[in-house]
Scaffold this active site. Structure first.
Site, PDB file in Angstrom:
ATOM      1  CG  ASP A 159      -1.719  -1.285   1.311  1.00 53.39           C
ATOM      2  OD1 ASP A 159      -2.490  -1.567   0.394  1.00 53.39           O
ATOM      3  OD2 ASP A 159      -1.537  -2.047   2.288  1.00 53.39           O
ATOM      4  CG  HIS A 186      -3.441  -5.250   3.038  1.00 49.99           C
ATOM      5  ND1 HIS A 186      -2.949  -4.428   2.048  1.00 49.99           N
ATOM      6  CD2 HIS A 186      -3.836  -6.373   2.404  1.00 49.99           C
ATOM      7  CE1 HIS A 186      -3.033  -5.032   0.889  1.00 49.99           C
ATOM      8  NE2 HIS A 186      -3.577  -6.218   1.064  1.00 49.99           N
TER       9      HIS A 186
END
Ligand code: NAX
Length: 329
Positions: A159, A186
């Site tokens: 990410d 996440h």
């Protein structure tokens, strides 16, 4: 003089991510050319043959830093004496499956692997990649009595890398110029902190003045990148996930330069940014250079950032509730 050996277990070794990750681990780029890497692969019985094929190809690369490869369908055997456990293997989300179904489906894998790890390894650090990775890390940690809870991490580096790539394009800079961390889960609730982040030492918001883009397209692109890749490729992110896993380990192994941090989901100490104790939560993190880390304290949070962090915290609390029967200790 013989070189030191680092033993690395990779679960789900025959999968997509494994196919990229294993070669890079064996090449010496993470642990250095002066260290030998022993790969200990874990797969389901049905995928053992495919794992053997991957191992044959790794052999054929002739990496001088590779000490050897073992393949097993028994967790305790694969985890024997390891220094790193890379928990990649898990079931993918099926069509029409809700996130909570996936959590319940994959949870038991991390119960048994956590227990096996406790029996088989002592000086070990864990990186959980298999989704939902924060909660899977939590389950494994609770079921692994003999390893310190601080050794368990989950991966939000992909990410971070996705966010930096978008910012670099917008600002016309190199990704290496950017310092930025992801907060939370996440999942699509994670928060890429563009308010505290910087580009060449200057606040991101001083370089990219288009606040509507930061709050809108930027956030959306990063949060939904996984789905966009599935839509384009017909398969989920693999090489980029493997690359992020390499970055995650590398960042933990090397001292973080002054003024910088990286994204790593770790157990909250309960005294950081209002995140309840124990949740595996992605924080801005700094490495002490030996695999140990500290969460960066006292970053200022605006009301906007606080709200984003609360949202992702709420989601992780819900996930914890869904698996509470799998959490012992
Ligand atoms: P694949 O389906 O290609 O491979 C998974 C492998 O795991 C298979 O070979 C399977 O046999 C094995 N496996 C399943 N259960 C196992 C068990 N109990 N023990 C050992 N092996 C087992 O998936 P892949 O694309 O490699 O993705 C692996 C995981 O990473 C998935 O959960 C995926 O959602 C997750 N991801 C996490 C990311 C992150 O940033 N944290 C990003 C990429 C990826 O989506």
């Amino acid at each position: 003089m013989s070189k030191p050996v680092v033993k690395v277990a990779v679960t789900g070794a025959a999968g997509q991510i494994g196919y990229s990750l294993l070669f890079r681990l064996a090449s010496g780029e993470v642990f250095g050319k002066d260290t030998q890497v022993q790969l200990q692969l874990l797969e389901l019985p049905a995928a053992m043959k495919a794992a053997e094929g991957t191992a044959m190809e790794i052999d054929d690369c002739g990496f001088p830093s590779l000490a050897g490869i073992t393949i097993s369908d028994t967790a305790e055997q694969a985890f024997d004496g390891i220094n790193w456990a890379l928990f990649v293997g898990s079931k993918p989300r099926g069509p029409g499956m809700e996130r909570n179904d996936l959590i319940r489906d994959n949870g038991p894998i991390f119960v048994s692997q956590g227990k096996a790890l406790s029996r088989a390894a002592k000086d070990v650090r864990i990186v959980t990649v298999g989704n939902p990775c924060n909660t899977n890390a939590l389950i494994a940690q609770h079921n692994c009595r003999d390893v310190s809870p601080t050794r368990f991490t989950a991966m939000t580096m992909l990410d971070e890398n996705r966010a930096k790539a978008q910012l670099a394009k917008k600002a016309g800079c190199n990704v290496g110029d950017i310092n930025l961390a992801i907060w939370g889960n996440h999942s699509s609730t994670m928060f890429p902190d563009f308010e505290n982040g910087s580009i060449n030492g200057k606040k991101i918001t001083d370089t990219i003045k288009d606040r509507a883009w930061l709050e809108g397209d930027f956030m959306k692109t990063v949060q939904l990148r996984g789905a966009a890749i599935i839509a384009a490729r017909g398969k989920s992110s693999a090489a980029s996930a493997a690359s992020a896993c390499i970055d995650h380990i590398w960042r933990l192994m090397h001292p973080t330069p002054a003024g910088k941090y990286f994204s790593c989901a770790v157990a909250s100490d309960g005294n950081s940014y209002g995140v309840p104790a124990g949740l595996i939560f992605s924080f801005p993190t700094r490495s002490l250079g030996n695999g140990n880390y500290e969460v960066v304290k006292d970053l200022p949070l605006s009301d906007y950032s606080k709200k984003k962090i609360e949202e992702t915290t709420k989601e992780l609390l819900t996930e914890r509730e869904v698996v509470k029967d799998l959490l012992i200790k």
